[in-house]
Design a protein around this motif. Structure first.
Motif, PDB file in Angstrom:
ATOM      1  N   SER A  45      42.463  62.842  10.331  1.00  0.00           N
ATOM      2  CA  SER A  45      43.352  62.248  10.164  1.00  0.00           C
ATOM      3  C   SER A  45      43.128  63.086   8.551  1.00  0.00           C
ATOM      4  CB  SER A  45      43.067  61.306  10.234  1.00  0.00           C
ATOM      5  OG  SER A  45      42.761  60.626  11.284  1.00  0.00           O
ATOM      6  N   TRP A  46      44.613  63.570   8.296  1.00  0.00           N
ATOM      7  CA  TRP A  46      45.032  63.879   6.386  1.00  0.00           C
ATOM      8  C   TRP A  46      44.403  63.117   5.755  1.00  0.00           C
ATOM      9  CZ3 TRP A  46      45.317  68.661   6.483  1.00  0.00           C
ATOM     10  CH2 TRP A  46      45.256  69.818   7.434  1.00  0.00           C
ATOM     11  N   GLU A  47      45.106  63.102   4.461  1.00  0.00           N
ATOM     12  CA  GLU A  47      44.619  62.273   4.027  1.00  0.00           C
ATOM     13  C   GLU A  47      46.077  61.036   3.920  1.00  0.00           C
ATOM     14  OE1 GLU A  47      45.000  62.163  -0.526  1.00  0.00           O
ATOM     15  OE2 GLU A  47      42.824  61.622  -1.027  1.00  0.00           O
ATOM     16  N   GLY A  68      45.180  55.564   6.119  1.00  0.00           N
ATOM     17  CA  GLY A  68      45.559  54.474   6.089  1.00  0.00           C
ATOM     18  C   GLY A  68      45.456  53.643   7.367  1.00  0.00           C
ATOM     19  N   PHE A  69      46.389  54.557   7.705  1.00  0.00           N
ATOM     20  CA  PHE A  69      47.191  53.430   9.153  1.00  0.00           C
ATOM     21  C   PHE A  69      45.937  54.085  10.520  1.00  0.00           C
ATOM     22  CE2 PHE A  69      49.111  54.833  13.539  1.00  0.00           C
ATOM     23  CZ  PHE A  69      49.916  53.542  13.607  1.00  0.00           C
ATOM     24  N   ALA A 128      49.153  40.883  11.720  1.00  0.00           N
ATOM     25  CA  ALA A 128      48.911  41.689  10.665  1.00  0.00           C
ATOM     26  C   ALA A 128      48.755  43.074  10.477  1.00  0.00           C
ATOM     27  CB  ALA A 128      47.561  40.628  10.184  1.00  0.00           C
ATOM     28  N   GLU A 129      48.166  43.946  11.512  1.00  0.00           N
ATOM     29  CA  GLU A 129      48.226  44.848  11.270  1.00  0.00           C
ATOM     30  C   GLU A 129      49.357  45.623  11.388  1.00  0.00           C
ATOM     31  OE1 GLU A 129      47.089  49.064  11.287  1.00  0.00           O
ATOM     32  OE2 GLU A 129      45.864  47.234  10.554  1.00  0.00           O
ATOM     33  N   ILE A 130      50.670  45.129  12.793  1.00  0.00           N
ATOM     34  CA  ILE A 130      51.924  45.354  12.711  1.00  0.00           C
ATOM     35  C   ILE A 130      52.493  45.247  11.344  1.00  0.00           C
ATOM     36  CG2 ILE A 130      53.778  45.253  13.786  1.00  0.00           C
ATOM     37  CD1 ILE A 130      52.393  44.676  15.706  1.00  0.00           C
ATOM     38  N   ASP A 167      49.866  51.912   3.130  1.00  0.00           N
ATOM     39  CA  ASP A 167      50.310  53.282   2.725  1.00  0.00           C
ATOM     40  C   ASP A 167      51.369  53.420   1.882  1.00  0.00           C
ATOM     41  OD1 ASP A 167      47.835  55.041   4.283  1.00  0.00           O
ATOM     42  OD2 ASP A 167      48.708  55.460   5.980  1.00  0.00           O
ATOM     43  N   TRP A 168      51.893  53.026   2.309  1.00  0.00           N
ATOM     44  CA  TRP A 168      53.212  52.653   1.392  1.00  0.00           C
ATOM     45  C   TRP A 168      52.985  52.497  -0.307  1.00  0.00           C
ATOM     46  CZ3 TRP A 168      55.875  48.641  -0.979  1.00  0.00           C
ATOM     47  CH2 TRP A 168      57.280  48.582  -0.856  1.00  0.00           C
TER      48      TRP A 168
END
Length: 509
Positions: A180-182, A186-187, A357-359, A367-368
């Motif tokens: 994973s890239w940075e 988060g996702f 909660a995850e969705i 991340d946002w």
């Protein structure tokens, strides 16, 4: 201190600002690569097709699926027997508190495994450690289904179940980090965190139905699931440990960074990487300086000197996470008048809370938030930006705890307990993602070390909780027990995260 690319002194590396050091490395590449938001890709990109970061999304998400299934099983096997506690009481002629130990003992195995096996994943690779660990878990689970097994033997088998699947926590998250890239972290960490939370709850749901047959069928089906996981790992899980520093240095046409005395004069063509390694690799992965097998325990002790990791981990584990163990182990006693399959169905409220909660509120939202805050901070990302979602997560879980305790003592309709479970689980999922991404963002070059620390602490907490929770409920009742836990959750998390946001960068330096 061992990292995933080269051996570096932990104290020296940790003192380097996270973004500046990594972006400097990326900026030195002859062909600068940017992410979808126009930022430099982190970690350092390479053009090597054997680099896990260059694999297709299909390959990456296949790996993610296996890693998440493994982490799902880490908690699934611990909670699947919970609805059958009354049957285990009869089988072993034990009290409810004693049967609760069968929930605690595997958590001790889960805490022990990372300290003993993590270094092996930095020496021989992630894949072989995951496969051997799953094999141990498979054999141990088969032992729990033996008719006539003693209570002591059952507890020993439960310990080795936890020990075997333990690497799916820290080694599994290292695999997620490897691919994973940075800006994706988060996702994907959110998906990974959700897997364990879902395993905790689905285990109780399925276990409730299987307990209507008998407690042995719970062990049978967990054995089958471990066998399926082993097959998936053997066929579709490649090695992801990659000598990024060495490859990146070579591509920049400069002399490779010194890797001990091993590869200073070795041609890159002769260095086997990831998919080129043996099917079961028992040789040291080339291109890296390898830690001693005992170094993980030493690293665990060293991490205690890094305040942002210690403070955030202890706060989340003992103020927020701890109480899921209380809910899980006391649920059968709270709903003792209901049939076993109905007790299992009561886990649905927790499951729905985790999924929704995850969705809507976890990895992608995290991340946002970081992107928005970074744009207002001159483009600089700071790990403490991750903590903003921790506040509503703690408050939401606290409300759920209070409502559930009241619903049991006052015998409210069962749907009230389901709403309480939903609220607690939603907050737990968001909080878990916040904490996991925060500690990795603090020292991304030391993912294995910080996640090992987190894994040991969280499983030691799960080991401790079942020893006192039943006595606490009997002495104080459900209302005061779980209201006290709610007070600890809110007034523990909120000031801790506020102080970390205010002083975290200074503490890290």
């Amino acid at each position: 201190m061992a990292s995933s690319d080269s051996e570096i002194n932990f104290s020296e590396k940790a003192a380097t600002p996270m973004d500046s050091s990594l972006e400097t490395e990326a900026g030195n590449l002859q062909s600068v690569r940017l992410d979808e938001f126009g930022k430099l890709l982190v970690p350092t990109p390479t053009s090597d097709p054997l680099d896990p970061l260059n694999w297709t999304n299909v390959q990456k998400y296949t790996i993610m699926s296996i890693v998440c299934f493994s982490y799902f099983m880490l908690t699934y096997f611990t909670t699947a027997p919970v609805p059958s506690f009354t049957l285990l009481q009869v089988q072993f002629d034990a009290t409810y508190s004693q049967v609760n130990w069968s929930f605690a003992i595997p958590c001790l195995g889960l805490a022990t495994a990372p300290l003993l096996l993590s270094a092996l994943a930095d020496i021989y690779g992630r894949r072989v450690v995951m496969i051997l660990g799953t094999t141990i878990a498979l054999i141990s689970t088969g032992c729990t289904s033996i008719h006539g097994i003693s209570f002591e033997g059952y507890l020993v088998a439960r310990f080795f179940q936890g020990f075997g699947i333990g690497p799916s926590a820290n080694v599994g998250l290292s695999i997620v980090n490897d691919i994973s890239w940075e800006h994706e972290r988060g996702f994907r960490v959110g998906l990974w965190a959700m897997s364990a939370n879902m395993g905790t709850l689905v285990g109780g749901l399925v276990g409730g139905f299987l307990a209507t047959v008998d407690q042995y069928w719970i062990a049978y089906h967990v054995t089958m699931l471990f066998a399926l996981l082993l097959v998936l790992e053997c066929i579709w899980l490649p090695e992801t440990l990659f000598p990024r520093t060495l490859v990146a240095s070579s591509e920049q046409r400069s002399s490779p960074m010194k890797e001990g005395d091993v590869l200073s004069h070795t041609s890159m063509d002769s260095v086997k990487k990831t998919k080129q390694l043996a099917w079961l690799n028992f040789k040291k992965v080339p291109g890296l300086t390898h830690p001693k097998p005992y170094v993980t325990a030493a690293q665990f002790c060293m991490v205690w000197s890094y305040p942002t990791i210690v403070i955030s981990t202890l706060a989340y584990v003992f103020f927020h996470y701890w109480w899921i163990c209380s809910l899980l182990t006391m649920e059968p006693a709270a709903y003792i008048d209901y049939k076993l399959q109905v007790q299992g169905l009561f886990f649905i409220g927790l499951i729905v809370g985790i999924v929704l909660a995850e969705i809507f509120c976890s990895g992608r939202l995290s991340d946002w938030v970081v992107r928005r805050l970074a744009s207002k901070n001159g483009g600089e990302r700071v790990p403490e930006m991750r903590l903003w979602l921790g506040y509503p997560a703690a408050v939401t879980s606290s409300i759920g705890l209070i409502v559930w305790g009241l619903s049991i003592d006052r015998e409210w309709h069962w749907i009230t307990g389901q709403i309480a479970f939903f609220l607690y689980a939603a907050g737990l999922q968001v909080g878990n993602t916040v904490l996991s991404t925060y500690i990795v963002d603090n020292y991304p070059e030391h993912t294995m070390e910080v996640i090992t620390f987190y894994t040991v602490i969280i499983n030691m907490s799960a080991f401790i909780n079942p020893w006192f929770i039943n006595d606490w409920v009997e002495a104080s009742g459900y209302t005061w027990t779980f209201s006290t836990q709610a007070i600890i959750c809110t007034f523990g998390i909120l000031p801790t995260y506020f102080l970390l946001q205010k002083y975290g960068p200074r503490l890290r330096r």
